[in-house]
Each structure stands twice: as structure tokens, then as C-alpha cells.
Design a protein around this motif. Structure first.
Motif, PDB file in Angstrom:
ATOM      1  N   VAL A  70       1.109  -0.985  -0.333  1.00 44.17           N
ATOM      2  CA  VAL A  70       0.292  -0.294  -0.349  1.00 44.17           C
ATOM      3  C   VAL A  70       1.140   0.989   0.087  1.00 44.17           C
ATOM      4  O   VAL A  70       1.057   2.248  -0.505  1.00 44.17           O
ATOM      5  N   ALA A  71       1.769   1.328   0.842  1.00 38.82           N
ATOM      6  CA  ALA A  71       2.991   2.505   0.932  1.00 38.82           C
ATOM      7  C   ALA A  71       3.725   2.100  -0.273  1.00 38.82           C
ATOM      8  O   ALA A  71       4.033   4.118  -0.848  1.00 38.82           O
ATOM      9  N   ILE A  72       4.070   1.353  -1.240  1.00 39.65           N
ATOM     10  CA  ILE A  72       4.802   1.505  -1.988  1.00 39.65           C
ATOM     11  C   ILE A  72       3.267   2.277  -3.366  1.00 39.65           C
ATOM     12  O   ILE A  72       3.913   3.401  -3.845  1.00 39.65           O
ATOM     13  N   GLU A  73       2.755   1.832  -3.395  1.00 36.46           N
ATOM     14  CA  GLU A  73       1.100   2.157  -4.591  1.00 36.46           C
ATOM     15  C   GLU A  73       0.853   3.686  -3.997  1.00 36.46           C
ATOM     16  O   GLU A  73       0.932   4.953  -5.217  1.00 36.46           O
ATOM     17  N   GLU A  74       1.197   4.018  -2.539  1.00 39.15           N
ATOM     18  CA  GLU A  74       0.533   5.509  -2.447  1.00 39.15           C
ATOM     19  C   GLU A  74       1.429   6.745  -2.947  1.00 39.15           C
ATOM     20  O   GLU A  74       1.519   7.604  -3.656  1.00 39.15           O
ATOM     21  N   ILE A  75       3.307   6.293  -3.054  1.00 40.52           N
ATOM     22  CA  ILE A  75       3.832   6.973  -3.774  1.00 40.52           C
ATOM     23  C   ILE A  75       4.156   6.707  -5.559  1.00 40.52           C
ATOM     24  O   ILE A  75       5.229   7.314  -5.694  1.00 40.52           O
ATOM     25  N   GLY A  76       2.945   6.242  -6.009  1.00 37.33           N
ATOM     26  CA  GLY A  76       2.948   6.064  -7.669  1.00 37.33           C
ATOM     27  C   GLY A  76       3.939   4.864  -8.459  1.00 37.33           C
ATOM     28  O   GLY A  76       4.325   5.200  -9.290  1.00 37.33           O
ATOM     29  N   ASN A 109      30.216   6.419  15.271  1.00 34.15           N
ATOM     30  CA  ASN A 109      28.907   6.161  15.300  1.00 34.15           C
ATOM     31  C   ASN A 109      28.148   6.320  14.326  1.00 34.15           C
ATOM     32  O   ASN A 109      28.308   6.801  13.000  1.00 34.15           O
ATOM     33  N   ILE A 110      27.006   5.317  14.279  1.00 36.23           N
ATOM     34  CA  ILE A 110      25.716   4.897  13.595  1.00 36.23           C
ATOM     35  C   ILE A 110      24.203   5.635  13.188  1.00 36.23           C
ATOM     36  O   ILE A 110      24.108   5.711  14.806  1.00 36.23           O
ATOM     37  N   ALA A 111      24.242   6.354  12.709  1.00 34.82           N
ATOM     38  CA  ALA A 111      23.158   7.043  12.507  1.00 34.82           C
ATOM     39  C   ALA A 111      21.651   6.868  11.689  1.00 34.82           C
ATOM     40  O   ALA A 111      22.093   6.517  10.883  1.00 34.82           O
ATOM     41  N   VAL A 112      20.497   6.406  12.622  1.00 34.85           N
ATOM     42  CA  VAL A 112      19.142   5.702  11.317  1.00 34.85           C
ATOM     43  C   VAL A 112      18.742   6.848  11.631  1.00 34.85           C
ATOM     44  O   VAL A 112      18.014   7.430  12.788  1.00 34.85           O
ATOM     45  N   THR A 113      18.363   6.759  10.088  1.00 36.24           N
ATOM     46  CA  THR A 113      16.553   7.309  10.156  1.00 36.24           C
ATOM     47  C   THR A 113      15.812   6.702   9.627  1.00 36.24           C
ATOM     48  O   THR A 113      15.845   6.054   8.465  1.00 36.24           O
ATOM     49  N   ASN A 114      14.465   6.185  10.647  1.00 33.36           N
ATOM     50  CA  ASN A 114      13.613   5.461  10.119  1.00 33.36           C
ATOM     51  C   ASN A 114      12.189   6.265  10.082  1.00 33.36           C
ATOM     52  O   ASN A 114      11.675   5.365  11.043  1.00 33.36           O
ATOM     53  N   ARG A 115      11.716   6.401   8.416  1.00 37.26           N
ATOM     54  CA  ARG A 115      10.234   6.005   8.145  1.00 37.26           C
ATOM     55  C   ARG A 115       9.919   5.132   8.002  1.00 37.26           C
ATOM     56  O   ARG A 115       8.468   5.982   7.339  1.00 37.26           O
ATOM     57  N   ILE A 116      10.310   4.249   7.443  1.00 37.24           N
ATOM     58  CA  ILE A 116       9.397   2.757   7.081  1.00 37.24           C
ATOM     59  C   ILE A 116       7.735   2.992   7.872  1.00 37.24           C
ATOM     60  O   ILE A 116       7.327   2.903   9.174  1.00 37.24           O
ATOM     61  N   LEU A 117       6.782   2.968   6.302  1.00 36.93           N
ATOM     62  CA  LEU A 117       5.485   3.546   6.886  1.00 36.93           C
ATOM     63  C   LEU A 117       4.985   4.085   7.263  1.00 36.93           C
ATOM     64  O   LEU A 117       3.562   4.294   7.814  1.00 36.93           O
ATOM     65  N   MET A 118       5.649   5.033   7.645  1.00 35.39           N
ATOM     66  CA  MET A 118       5.296   5.875   9.105  1.00 35.39           C
ATOM     67  C   MET A 118       4.065   6.755   7.936  1.00 35.39           C
ATOM     68  O   MET A 118       3.806   7.675   8.771  1.00 35.39           O
ATOM     69  N   ASP A 119       4.378   7.045   7.044  1.00 31.79           N
ATOM     70  CA  ASP A 119       3.736   7.853   5.862  1.00 31.79           C
ATOM     71  C   ASP A 119       2.071   7.364   5.939  1.00 31.79           C
ATOM     72  O   ASP A 119       0.842   8.222   5.228  1.00 31.79           O
ATOM     73  N   LEU A 120       1.871   6.144   6.200  1.00 30.53           N
ATOM     74  CA  LEU A 120       0.623   5.156   6.184  1.00 30.53           C
ATOM     75  C   LEU A 120      -0.248   5.021   7.700  1.00 30.53           C
ATOM     76  O   LEU A 120      -1.287   5.080   7.712  1.00 30.53           O
TER      77      LEU A 120
END
Length: 163
Positions: free
Chosen positions: A47-53, A119-130
Motif C-alpha cells: 500500500v505504501a509503495i502504491e501511494e507514492i506512485g 557512530n551510526i545514525a539511523v533515520t527510519n520512516r518506514i510506513l510512517m506515512d501510512l
């Protein structure tokens, strides 16, 4: 074929009631790589992939589209970012597979040429737009097997672990 039959006859007809992804990032000192595993519910990802086209891709089925892997990679690159020692790093997509319960997908990624990160920095927004209640966990195993665990949610999608 068995996967499709299972999904048609035995899979729940209602969506799962929790929204979570899990990832692990492990430093491999010998290979000097960060090895990344990402587990995402397949129905939400589609669904998330569909929503971004990105269209319907039928990931991990016999109907999977030829462009499915490229679309999946594009989605991950937009929603999962990794920096090593304050430098954004790109990862190589190694592959994917259906989880044992057929409800999720495992994606395997790798960042090469990583020498003893500080250091390791992570940005994780997986499915947060859904989903507003989406939670993403990340387990980091760094040099000398030092470990950290982060929970990401809307409004808190960036964390850094120092070694």
C-alpha cells in the motif's frame, strides 16, 4: 504456488492490528561492512509503495512485476537512511524473501568499506506515512559487539548510537 494458495485460503481477511517493522544493523569487522536486515509487513508495504506512485508490485509472489525490486529499493532509500561517522552512506540491496509466516518481507542490505565506526545514525520512516501508530525498531550491533536498541515513531525517526 503454495504461498499463494496459503494466502488465499488461510491468511486472515482483516488487516493486522499492530503496525511495526523491525531491523537489525550489525557491524562485521572482518568484512568491514554493515549488514542490515529489515522486516516489514507485506500488505502495508504494498500500500505504501502504491501511494507514492509505485503501482501494485505483488512482491514475493508469482505475479511480481519486473520493476518490483527497483521500486522496493527506491522506497527503502527514501525511508531508511544510515550515516556512519556523520557521513550519509548508501547501501547495496542484496535481496529479499518472504517471511516464514508469509505476512512480511525480509530485505537484506549492506554498506561496504566501514572501518570501525565511531557512530551510526539511523533515520527510519518506514510506513510512517501510512500509519500514525507505526513503530519501527532497530537493533544495532557495533564494534566489539556493543549493542543498542531504538524505537522509532512519528515525530521521532532519527537516532544515533556512539561506540
Amino acid at each position: 504456488m503454495l504461498n499463494i494458495l496459503f494466502l488465499l485460503f488461510f491468511a486472515p481477511t482483516t488487516a493486522h492490528q499492530f503496525h511495526v517493522s523491525k531491523s537489525q544493523i550489525e557491524y562485521n569487522q572482518e568484512a568491514q561492512t554493515l549488514q542490515i536486515s529489515v522486516h516489514i509487513f507485506l500488505d502495508d508495504l504494498e500500500v505504501a509503495i502504491e501511494e507514492i506512485g509505485g503501482g501494485k508490485n505483488f512482491l514475493c509472489t508469482e505475479k511480481e512485476t519486473p520493476e518490483a525490486v527497483a521500486v522496493l529499493q527506491q522506497y527503502l532509500r527514501r525511508h531508511l537512511l544510515v550515516s556512519v561517522d556523520d557521513t550519509p552512506r548508501d547501501y547495496e540491496f542484496l535481496g529479499k524473501e518472504l517471511s516464514e509466516d508469509l505476512a512480511a518481507i525480509w530485505c537484506y542490505l549492506e554498506i561496504k568499506n566501514v572501518e570501525a565506526p565511531k557512530n551510526i545514525a539511523v533515520t527510519n520512516r518506514i510506513l510512517m506515512d501510512l500509519h500514525d501508530d507505526q513503530k519501527n525498531t532497530v537493533h544495532i550491533i557495533g564494534p566489539q559487539k556493543q549493542q543498542g536498541y531504538f524505537m522509532f515513531e512519528k515525530g521521532n525517526s532519527i537516532e544515533t548510537m556512539s561506540f
